[in-house]
Design an enzyme around this catalytic site. Structure first.
Site, PDB file in Angstrom:
ATOM      1  N   ALA A  68       0.086  -8.449   2.485  1.00  0.00           N
ATOM      2  CA  ALA A  68      -0.873  -7.493   3.062  1.00  0.00           C
ATOM      3  C   ALA A  68      -1.578  -8.003   4.307  1.00  0.00           C
ATOM      4  O   ALA A  68      -2.509  -7.368   4.783  1.00  0.00           O
ATOM      5  CB  ALA A  68      -1.913  -7.104   2.011  1.00  0.00           C
ATOM      6  N   SER A  69      -1.136  -9.122   4.837  1.00  0.00           N
ATOM      7  CA  SER A  69      -1.820  -9.661   6.018  1.00  0.00           C
ATOM      8  C   SER A  69      -1.411  -8.953   7.299  1.00  0.00           C
ATOM      9  O   SER A  69      -2.059  -9.078   8.332  1.00  0.00           O
ATOM     10  CB  SER A  69      -1.569 -11.165   6.150  1.00  0.00           C
ATOM     11  OG  SER A  69      -0.182 -11.433   6.277  1.00  0.00           O
ATOM     12  N   TYR A  93      21.232  -9.991   1.596  1.00  0.00           N
ATOM     13  CA  TYR A  93      19.995  -9.226   1.768  1.00  0.00           C
ATOM     14  C   TYR A  93      19.991  -8.002   0.868  1.00  0.00           C
ATOM     15  O   TYR A  93      18.984  -7.681   0.235  1.00  0.00           O
ATOM     16  CB  TYR A  93      19.822  -8.812   3.228  1.00  0.00           C
ATOM     17  CG  TYR A  93      18.657  -7.865   3.449  1.00  0.00           C
ATOM     18  CD1 TYR A  93      17.352  -8.277   3.193  1.00  0.00           C
ATOM     19  CD2 TYR A  93      18.866  -6.561   3.896  1.00  0.00           C
ATOM     20  CE1 TYR A  93      16.281  -7.422   3.381  1.00  0.00           C
ATOM     21  CE2 TYR A  93      17.802  -5.696   4.097  1.00  0.00           C
ATOM     22  CZ  TYR A  93      16.513  -6.124   3.838  1.00  0.00           C
ATOM     23  OH  TYR A  93      15.446  -5.262   4.020  1.00  0.00           O
ATOM     24  N   LYS A 130      17.199  -7.094  -1.860  1.00  0.00           N
ATOM     25  CA  LYS A 130      16.376  -5.889  -1.736  1.00  0.00           C
ATOM     26  C   LYS A 130      16.612  -4.953  -2.913  1.00  0.00           C
ATOM     27  O   LYS A 130      15.673  -4.342  -3.435  1.00  0.00           O
ATOM     28  CB  LYS A 130      16.687  -5.184  -0.416  1.00  0.00           C
ATOM     29  CG  LYS A 130      15.538  -4.341   0.096  1.00  0.00           C
ATOM     30  CD  LYS A 130      14.324  -5.194   0.452  1.00  0.00           C
ATOM     31  CE  LYS A 130      13.120  -4.321   0.765  1.00  0.00           C
ATOM     32  NZ  LYS A 130      11.901  -5.113   1.001  1.00  0.00           N
ATOM     33  N   LYS A 153       0.930 -15.362   2.234  1.00  0.00           N
ATOM     34  CA  LYS A 153       0.988 -16.795   2.526  1.00  0.00           C
ATOM     35  C   LYS A 153       0.187 -17.186   3.752  1.00  0.00           C
ATOM     36  O   LYS A 153      -0.202 -18.341   3.899  1.00  0.00           O
ATOM     37  CB  LYS A 153       2.444 -17.218   2.757  1.00  0.00           C
ATOM     38  CG  LYS A 153       3.316 -17.201   1.527  1.00  0.00           C
ATOM     39  CD  LYS A 153       4.594 -17.977   1.757  1.00  0.00           C
ATOM     40  CE  LYS A 153       5.360 -17.460   2.962  1.00  0.00           C
ATOM     41  NZ  LYS A 153       6.597 -18.240   3.205  1.00  0.00           N
ATOM     42  N   GLY A 159       1.511  -5.564   9.014  1.00  0.00           N
ATOM     43  CA  GLY A 159       2.559  -4.570   8.821  1.00  0.00           C
ATOM     44  C   GLY A 159       2.232  -3.472   7.820  1.00  0.00           C
ATOM     45  O   GLY A 159       1.097  -3.000   7.725  1.00  0.00           O
ATOM     46  N   ILE A 160       3.236  -3.073   7.061  1.00  0.00           N
ATOM     47  CA  ILE A 160       3.094  -1.966   6.117  1.00  0.00           C
ATOM     48  C   ILE A 160       2.069  -2.298   5.040  1.00  0.00           C
ATOM     49  O   ILE A 160       1.259  -1.446   4.662  1.00  0.00           O
ATOM     50  CB  ILE A 160       4.460  -1.636   5.483  1.00  0.00           C
ATOM     51  CG1 ILE A 160       5.396  -1.031   6.540  1.00  0.00           C
ATOM     52  CG2 ILE A 160       4.300  -0.674   4.307  1.00  0.00           C
ATOM     53  CD1 ILE A 160       6.831  -0.861   6.079  1.00  0.00           C
ATOM     54  N   GLY A 161       2.080  -3.525   4.543  1.00  0.00           N
ATOM     55  CA  GLY A 161       1.128  -3.925   3.511  1.00  0.00           C
ATOM     56  C   GLY A 161      -0.302  -3.755   3.961  1.00  0.00           C
ATOM     57  O   GLY A 161      -1.147  -3.223   3.232  1.00  0.00           O
ATOM     58  N   ASP A 173       2.042 -17.420  -2.418  1.00  0.00           N
ATOM     59  CA  ASP A 173       3.481 -17.423  -2.208  1.00  0.00           C
ATOM     60  C   ASP A 173       4.061 -16.799  -3.470  1.00  0.00           C
ATOM     61  O   ASP A 173       3.931 -17.367  -4.563  1.00  0.00           O
ATOM     62  CB  ASP A 173       3.986 -18.856  -2.017  1.00  0.00           C
ATOM     63  CG  ASP A 173       5.487 -18.938  -1.745  1.00  0.00           C
ATOM     64  OD1 ASP A 173       6.200 -17.982  -2.113  1.00  0.00           O
ATOM     65  OD2 ASP A 173       5.949 -19.943  -1.193  1.00  0.00           O
TER      66      ASP A 173
END
Length: 412
Positions: A17-18, A167, A171, A41, A20-22, A73
């Site tokens: 959440a630091s 990936y 995902k 992180k 972007g989307i979060g 993390d």
């Protein structure tokens, strides 16, 4: 989408959440007066990506929410457990979990080292499972508990495996958590859903992945935040086990296409956006049709040579620095030939024939489709998803071509 106040006083645990989307989801909920656990992180500034858990926490509180920044993390069980315990001690419980943290490397089997493989699978699949496992005992005590994973619909079309199987496995691990946990906790009233964007979302990470200028083909992260908000405000017993797409969620809430177009990072390019991965071919055809209607109605036929003449005029040391890739084009059809664009050496070069160095990505397609792609009538992702474009090599590097195509469209 206007806030309703329904998340006031509720506690959201958001991984990654630091930025972007979060962070966008966190700020949306904060406007209701929600409590946000910023679990990420980044305690110290990243050299290439802006934002830390502390700067995000300040923005959340400035927006009207309460924040608890936690260094987490998601691969570390003790860190996850500690952050959840701190959240419960500070806010009294957890009502919503957003599994947003993710790692990406769009590389084929031979180009994916095991360190990168482990990173993706440990963050995406294992991390989502772990954080969910630790939060669920507290979610069971909530009056309206939700888990929302930022992950795609499960689509077993081989095209989504062949170029980046590691990936995709990682995902899809997040999405399988949705499939399994939704059924497991259905009777307990925990809603477990996935949310995925229809188009690329412009974030600092996206820009680092695809190069500067990626905003022209992307939407703002606020579209994901508004869609997430709509889901999280629903009764958890009324929606679970769903694989949701941001645009479809908002249209279900009465948001018009004109309003959705306002999420485009570049309003002038709202009809020429990059489709996101893992979506059904039917959906890609729908968007491709929309883009075709928005494109020029003139004949799509044309000579390949002028395309490369225009590319040569656009080459610059700055473009080389931001792209750092060599592309080979194997064209079939009426103008069968081989061409290249070298955006790795010197000031760049382009022309007929094979590049002097090994290409990072080789693109094979009909010359007609090549012309349409570089003149804005056909999006590369739509071409890829519908089989008109085949890519070998580093798909992550191939994505960077979107920027060059966007700059060329107005010149051709």
């Amino acid at each position: 989408m206007i806030n309703t106040g329904k998340l006031a006083g509720r506690t959201l645990f958001i991984t990654g959440a630091s930025r972007g989307i979060g962070k966008a989801i966190a700020l949306k909920a904060a406007k209701d007066g929600a409590n946000i656990v910023v679990a990420a992180k980044t305690a110290e500034p990243h050299p290439k990506l802006p934002g830390t858990i502390y700067t995000a926490a300040k923005e959340i509180e400035d927006a009207g929410g309460k924040a608890l920044p936690c260094v987490v993390d998601v691969r570390d069980e003790k860190q996850v457990q500690g952050a959840v315990e701190n959240a419960v001690q500070k806010f009294g419980g957890i009502d919503i979990l957003i599994n947003n943290a993710s790692a990406i490397s769009l590389t084929g089997t031979l180009d994916t080292d095991m360190k990168r493989y482990d990173l993706m699978n440990n963050i995406n699949a294992r991390g989502t499972f772990l954080v969910s496992k630790v939060c669920i005992p507290y979610l069971l005590k909530s009056k309206n508990p939700h888990i929302l994973n930022i992950s795609p619909p499960l689509n077993l079309n081989p095209i989504w495996f062949k170029n980046h199987v590691a990936y995709t496995m990682a995902k899809y691990g997040m999405s399988m958590c949705v499939l399994g946990m939704a059924e497991e906790y259905k009777d307990d009233g925990i809603a477990v859903n996935a949310l995925w964007p229809l188009t690329a979302i412009h974030t600092a990470a996206m820009e680092m992945l695809s190069g500067k200028g990626s905003g022209a083909i992307s939407r703002k992260p606020e579209i994901m935040a508004d869609a997430a908000y709509a889901v999280l405000c629903k009764d958890s017993k009324s929606i679970t086990g769903k694989f949701l797409i941001d645009e479809e969620v908002l249209k279900g809430e009465g948001v018009t296409q004109e309003q959705i177009d306002q999420y485009a990072f570049d309003p002038n390019n709202k009809d020429n956006l990059l489709l996101d991965f893992f979506l059904d071919v039917d959906m890609s055809k729908k968007i491709e049709s929309k883009q075709s209607k928005a494109a020029s109605s003139s004949s799509s036929g044309g000579d390949v040579q002028p395309i490369f003449d225009a590319i040569v005029k656009r080459l610059s040391p700055e473009l080389v620095k931001s792209t750092n890739s060599i592309f080979q084009f194997n064209l079939t059809g009426p103008q069968e030939s081989v061409w290249f664009i070298d955006l790795k050496n010197g000031s760049g070069s382009a022309g007929k024939g094979k590049p002097s160095d090994k290409p990072d990505a080789t693109l094979t397609m009909d010359s007609q489709h090549f012309f349409d792609m570089f003149t804005g009538k056909l999006k590369p992702t739509a071409a890829f998803m519908t089989g008109k474009l085949k890519i070998s090599g580093n798909l992550q590097n191939a994505m960077k071509l979107e920027k060059l195509m966007t700059t060329l469209k107005s010149k051709l």
